[in-house]
Design a protein around this motif. Structure first.
Motif, PDB file in Angstrom:
ATOM      1  N   SER A 169      43.854  74.982 178.098  1.00  0.00           N
ATOM      2  CA  SER A 169      44.724  76.024 177.672  1.00  0.00           C
ATOM      3  C   SER A 169      46.244  75.361 177.593  1.00  0.00           C
ATOM      4  CB  SER A 169      44.887  76.967 178.464  1.00  0.00           C
ATOM      5  OG  SER A 169      45.154  76.837 179.754  1.00  0.00           O
ATOM      6  N   ASN A 170      46.620  74.630 178.207  1.00  0.00           N
ATOM      7  CA  ASN A 170      47.920  74.007 178.462  1.00  0.00           C
ATOM      8  C   ASN A 170      48.041  72.508 177.938  1.00  0.00           C
ATOM      9  OD1 ASN A 170      48.159  76.093 179.850  1.00  0.00           O
ATOM     10  ND2 ASN A 170      48.146  75.291 181.918  1.00  0.00           N
ATOM     11  N   TYR A 171      49.013  72.321 177.287  1.00  0.00           N
ATOM     12  CA  TYR A 171      49.321  71.010 176.506  1.00  0.00           C
ATOM     13  C   TYR A 171      50.637  70.512 176.906  1.00  0.00           C
ATOM     14  CZ  TYR A 171      49.920  67.702 172.969  1.00  0.00           C
ATOM     15  OH  TYR A 171      50.101  66.443 172.212  1.00  0.00           O
ATOM     16  N   LYS A 172      50.957  69.002 177.347  1.00  0.00           N
ATOM     17  CA  LYS A 172      52.098  68.637 177.931  1.00  0.00           C
ATOM     18  C   LYS A 172      52.392  67.485 177.344  1.00  0.00           C
ATOM     19  CE  LYS A 172      50.734  67.995 182.483  1.00  0.00           C
ATOM     20  NZ  LYS A 172      51.392  68.285 184.149  1.00  0.00           N
ATOM     21  N   LEU A 173      53.528  66.598 177.578  1.00  0.00           N
ATOM     22  CA  LEU A 173      53.868  65.464 177.071  1.00  0.00           C
ATOM     23  C   LEU A 173      54.572  64.709 178.249  1.00  0.00           C
ATOM     24  CD1 LEU A 173      55.228  65.575 173.490  1.00  0.00           C
ATOM     25  CD2 LEU A 173      53.026  65.003 174.026  1.00  0.00           C
TER      26      LEU A 173
ATOM     27  N   ARG B  23      46.753  59.154 166.225  1.00  0.00           N
ATOM     28  CA  ARG B  23      45.583  60.071 166.919  1.00  0.00           C
ATOM     29  C   ARG B  23      44.990  58.772 167.625  1.00  0.00           C
ATOM     30  NH1 ARG B  23      45.733  65.256 165.807  1.00  0.00           N
ATOM     31  NH2 ARG B  23      46.467  65.641 163.806  1.00  0.00           N
TER      32      ARG B  23
ATOM     33  N   LEU C 190      59.353  65.998 182.802  1.00  0.00           N
ATOM     34  CA  LEU C 190      59.126  67.607 182.679  1.00  0.00           C
ATOM     35  C   LEU C 190      59.260  68.268 183.885  1.00  0.00           C
ATOM     36  CD1 LEU C 190      57.811  69.741 180.999  1.00  0.00           C
ATOM     37  CD2 LEU C 190      55.718  69.157 181.610  1.00  0.00           C
TER      38      LEU C 190
ATOM     39  N   TYR D   1      53.072  78.490 178.543  1.00  0.00           N
ATOM     40  CA  TYR D   1      52.114  78.357 177.603  1.00  0.00           C
ATOM     41  C   TYR D   1      51.956  79.669 176.974  1.00  0.00           C
ATOM     42  CZ  TYR D   1      49.314  78.935 181.694  1.00  0.00           C
ATOM     43  OH  TYR D   1      48.863  79.268 183.149  1.00  0.00           O
TER      44      TYR D   1
ATOM     45  N   TYR E 254      59.160  74.263 177.053  1.00  0.00           N
ATOM     46  CA  TYR E 254      59.234  73.488 178.195  1.00  0.00           C
ATOM     47  C   TYR E 254      60.659  73.023 178.631  1.00  0.00           C
ATOM     48  CZ  TYR E 254      54.798  71.781 175.808  1.00  0.00           C
ATOM     49  OH  TYR E 254      53.456  71.895 175.304  1.00  0.00           O
TER      50      TYR E 254
ATOM     51  N   HIS F 227      61.193  64.459 166.726  1.00  0.00           N
ATOM     52  CA  HIS F 227      59.870  64.063 166.465  1.00  0.00           C
ATOM     53  C   HIS F 227      59.746  62.978 165.158  1.00  0.00           C
ATOM     54  CE1 HIS F 227      55.549  63.855 164.857  1.00  0.00           C
ATOM     55  NE2 HIS F 227      55.509  63.594 166.198  1.00  0.00           N
TER      56      HIS F 227
ATOM     57  N   ASN G 204      46.608  61.703 171.676  1.00  0.00           N
ATOM     58  CA  ASN G 204      47.322  61.186 170.767  1.00  0.00           C
ATOM     59  C   ASN G 204      48.647  60.482 171.428  1.00  0.00           C
ATOM     60  OD1 ASN G 204      46.402  63.126 168.405  1.00  0.00           O
ATOM     61  ND2 ASN G 204      47.003  64.643 170.097  1.00  0.00           N
TER      62      ASN G 204
ATOM     63  N   SER H 241      55.196  60.823 187.568  1.00  0.00           N
ATOM     64  CA  SER H 241      55.142  59.472 187.209  1.00  0.00           C
ATOM     65  C   SER H 241      55.221  59.115 185.743  1.00  0.00           C
ATOM     66  CB  SER H 241      54.428  58.464 187.884  1.00  0.00           C
ATOM     67  OG  SER H 241      52.957  58.913 187.477  1.00  0.00           O
ATOM     68  N   GLN H 242      55.939  58.084 185.145  1.00  0.00           N
ATOM     69  CA  GLN H 242      55.950  57.801 183.792  1.00  0.00           C
ATOM     70  C   GLN H 242      54.595  57.429 183.345  1.00  0.00           C
ATOM     71  OE1 GLN H 242      59.575  59.032 184.298  1.00  0.00           O
ATOM     72  NE2 GLN H 242      59.023  58.577 182.049  1.00  0.00           N
TER      73      GLN H 242
ATOM     74  N   ARG I  29      54.508  79.035 171.002  1.00  0.00           N
ATOM     75  CA  ARG I  29      53.893  79.608 172.055  1.00  0.00           C
ATOM     76  C   ARG I  29      54.331  78.975 173.396  1.00  0.00           C
ATOM     77  NH1 ARG I  29      47.288  78.596 173.599  1.00  0.00           N
ATOM     78  NH2 ARG I  29      47.507  79.464 175.758  1.00  0.00           N
ATOM     79  N   TYR I  30      54.377  77.511 173.088  1.00  0.00           N
ATOM     80  CA  TYR I  30      54.775  76.582 174.454  1.00  0.00           C
ATOM     81  C   TYR I  30      56.282  76.479 174.169  1.00  0.00           C
ATOM     82  CZ  TYR I  30      49.837  75.294 174.805  1.00  0.00           C
ATOM     83  OH  TYR I  30      48.561  75.432 175.074  1.00  0.00           O
TER      84      TYR I  30
ATOM     85  N   TYR J  51      56.835  74.306 182.347  1.00  0.00           N
ATOM     86  CA  TYR J  51      56.660  74.560 181.125  1.00  0.00           C
ATOM     87  C   TYR J  51      55.826  75.897 181.105  1.00  0.00           C
ATOM     88  CZ  TYR J  51      51.971  72.836 181.612  1.00  0.00           C
ATOM     89  OH  TYR J  51      50.473  72.550 182.220  1.00  0.00           O
TER      90      TYR J  51
ATOM     91  N   GLU K  61      56.351  67.266 186.473  1.00  0.00           N
ATOM     92  CA  GLU K  61      56.537  66.211 187.667  1.00  0.00           C
ATOM     93  C   GLU K  61      57.445  66.477 188.395  1.00  0.00           C
ATOM     94  OE1 GLU K  61      57.648  63.136 184.335  1.00  0.00           O
ATOM     95  OE2 GLU K  61      57.455  62.530 186.399  1.00  0.00           O
TER      96      GLU K  61
ATOM     97  N   PHE L 274      56.852  61.255 178.815  1.00  0.00           N
ATOM     98  CA  PHE L 274      57.768  60.510 178.106  1.00  0.00           C
ATOM     99  C   PHE L 274      58.042  59.332 178.682  1.00  0.00           C
ATOM    100  CE2 PHE L 274      59.040  62.805 174.012  1.00  0.00           C
ATOM    101  CZ  PHE L 274      58.682  64.301 174.602  1.00  0.00           C
ATOM    102  N   GLY L 275      58.078  57.891 178.111  1.00  0.00           N
ATOM    103  CA  GLY L 275      58.653  56.920 178.686  1.00  0.00           C
ATOM    104  C   GLY L 275      60.176  57.053 178.732  1.00  0.00           C
TER     105      GLY L 275
ATOM    106  N   TYR M 139      63.091  70.106 180.299  1.00  0.00           N
ATOM    107  CA  TYR M 139      62.986  68.648 180.753  1.00  0.00           C
ATOM    108  C   TYR M 139      64.196  68.468 181.526  1.00  0.00           C
ATOM    109  CZ  TYR M 139      58.814  67.687 177.612  1.00  0.00           C
ATOM    110  OH  TYR M 139      57.689  67.775 176.924  1.00  0.00           O
TER     111      TYR M 139
ATOM    112  N   GLN N  45      56.716  68.351 169.549  1.00  0.00           N
ATOM    113  CA  GLN N  45      57.789  69.404 170.265  1.00  0.00           C
ATOM    114  C   GLN N  45      59.379  69.366 169.473  1.00  0.00           C
ATOM    115  OE1 GLN N  45      57.992  68.518 174.393  1.00  0.00           O
ATOM    116  NE2 GLN N  45      55.688  68.869 174.770  1.00  0.00           N
TER     117      GLN N  45
ATOM    118  N   TRP O 209      45.934  67.576 177.794  1.00  0.00           N
ATOM    119  CA  TRP O 209      45.536  69.019 178.329  1.00  0.00           C
ATOM    120  C   TRP O 209      45.010  69.148 179.564  1.00  0.00           C
ATOM    121  CZ3 TRP O 209      45.803  72.841 174.351  1.00  0.00           C
ATOM    122  CH2 TRP O 209      46.156  72.307 173.144  1.00  0.00           C
TER     123      TRP O 209
ATOM    124  N   LEU P 177      62.893  60.851 180.128  1.00  0.00           N
ATOM    125  CA  LEU P 177      62.748  62.549 180.328  1.00  0.00           C
ATOM    126  C   LEU P 177      61.598  62.724 181.141  1.00  0.00           C
ATOM    127  CD1 LEU P 177      64.399  64.127 177.918  1.00  0.00           C
ATOM    128  CD2 LEU P 177      62.398  64.451 176.815  1.00  0.00           C
TER     129      LEU P 177
ATOM    130  N   GLN Q 180      52.748  59.940 170.428  1.00  0.00           N
ATOM    131  CA  GLN Q 180      53.995  60.133 169.507  1.00  0.00           C
ATOM    132  C   GLN Q 180      55.283  59.384 169.779  1.00  0.00           C
ATOM    133  OE1 GLN Q 180      54.747  64.456 169.489  1.00  0.00           O
ATOM    134  NE2 GLN Q 180      52.785  65.026 170.331  1.00  0.00           N
TER     135      GLN Q 180
ATOM    136  N   LEU R 218      53.237  60.892 164.993  1.00  0.00           N
ATOM    137  CA  LEU R 218      52.110  60.857 165.836  1.00  0.00           C
ATOM    138  C   LEU R 218      50.885  60.156 165.211  1.00  0.00           C
ATOM    139  CD1 LEU R 218      50.845  64.298 167.272  1.00  0.00           C
ATOM    140  CD2 LEU R 218      49.105  62.636 166.021  1.00  0.00           C
TER     141      LEU R 218
END
Lengths: 114, 115
Positions: free
Chosen positions: B99-103, B50, A45, A50, A33, B45, B31, B1-2, A30-31, A48, A59, B105-106, A35, A103, B94, A43, B33, B48
């Motif tokens: 409805s929207n999910y994103k990560l 929680r 973003l 959905y 992205y 990946h 979570n 920003s990180q 579904r998603y 993205y 960002e 990263f460092g 980067y 991901q 979220w 990395l 990861q 993960l």
């Protein structure tokens, strides 16, 4: 192999030209992205999606637009490329089977803007 | 920003030694990861954990999470030359509608394992 490809893998373009990068998946996630990865920044973003026709900004979205007209394709467009957009671009996917968290990344596109 | 920041930026060890990388983050998470990136490749990946877990294992990987300190660590035991890669932590979010999910990263830790 998560069934994700990116094209082109390498591209050199001139400042001011439009560029479109393609991400293609075969797994019905579904998603999707986009980067960019730069030394010293990790990395980040860009945009993205959905769902089909549903997108949102990340960002570092200035200077980029995206489109997703079908589940399997997510396009990233640089309307007028600048040297600051020289980077490695990664597409990622997630969400199949309700597994939103992990991901899966494509191999990357190395873009050079001269 | 990180959101996540890894420490150290680079780490060089000998084969067989353990490698520990740390990640600190700023806001609450669902979570956390860890991902690995071999040179010139996309991220993969690894594991993960929680927010309600304190420790998790996967093979030679051990991840800890301390939400009170907003930090996590990744331990790779008995390292091998093939573990040479960059390692990234990622925190999630979220949107308010769920409805929207994103990560986020460092910047990563570059681990070099010398034969």
């Amino acid at each position: 192999d998560a069934g994700i490809t990116q094209s082109p893998r390498h591209k050199v373009t001139e400042t001011g030209t439009p560029v479109t990068l393609r991400c293609h998946q075969t797994e019905n996630h579904r998603y999707m992205y986009w980067y960019r990865q730069d030394p010293g920044h990790g990395l980040r973003l860009i945009h993205y999606s959905y769902g089909v026709k549903d997108t949102d900004k990340g960002e570092v979205s200035d200077g980029y637009s995206v489109s997703r007209s079908k589940t399997e394709d997510f396009l990233l467009t640089l309307e007028s490329a600048t040297s600051s957009q020289t980077s490695v671009y990664f597409c990622a996917i997630s969400g199949k089977g309700g597994r939103y968290y992990e991901q899966y990344f494509g191999p990357g596109t190395r873009l050079t803007v001269t | 920003s990180q959101q996540g920041e890894e420490d150290p930026q680079a780490l060089s060890i000998q084969e067989g030694e353990n490698a520990t990388m740390n990640c600190s983050y700023k806001t609450s998470i669902n979570n956390l990861q860890w991902y690995r990136q071999n040179s010139g490749r996309g991220l993969v990946h690894l594991i993960l954990i929680r927010s309600n877990e304190r420790e998790k294992h996967s093979g030679r990987l051990r991840v800890t999470l301390d939400t009170s300190k907003k930090s996590s660590s990744l331990l790779i035991t008995a390292s091998r030359a093939a573990d040479t890669a960059s390692y990234f932590c990622a925190t999630d979010a979220w949107n308010s509608g769920g409805s929207n999910y994103k990560l986020t990263f460092g910047k990563g830790t570059l681990l070099t394992v010398n034969p």
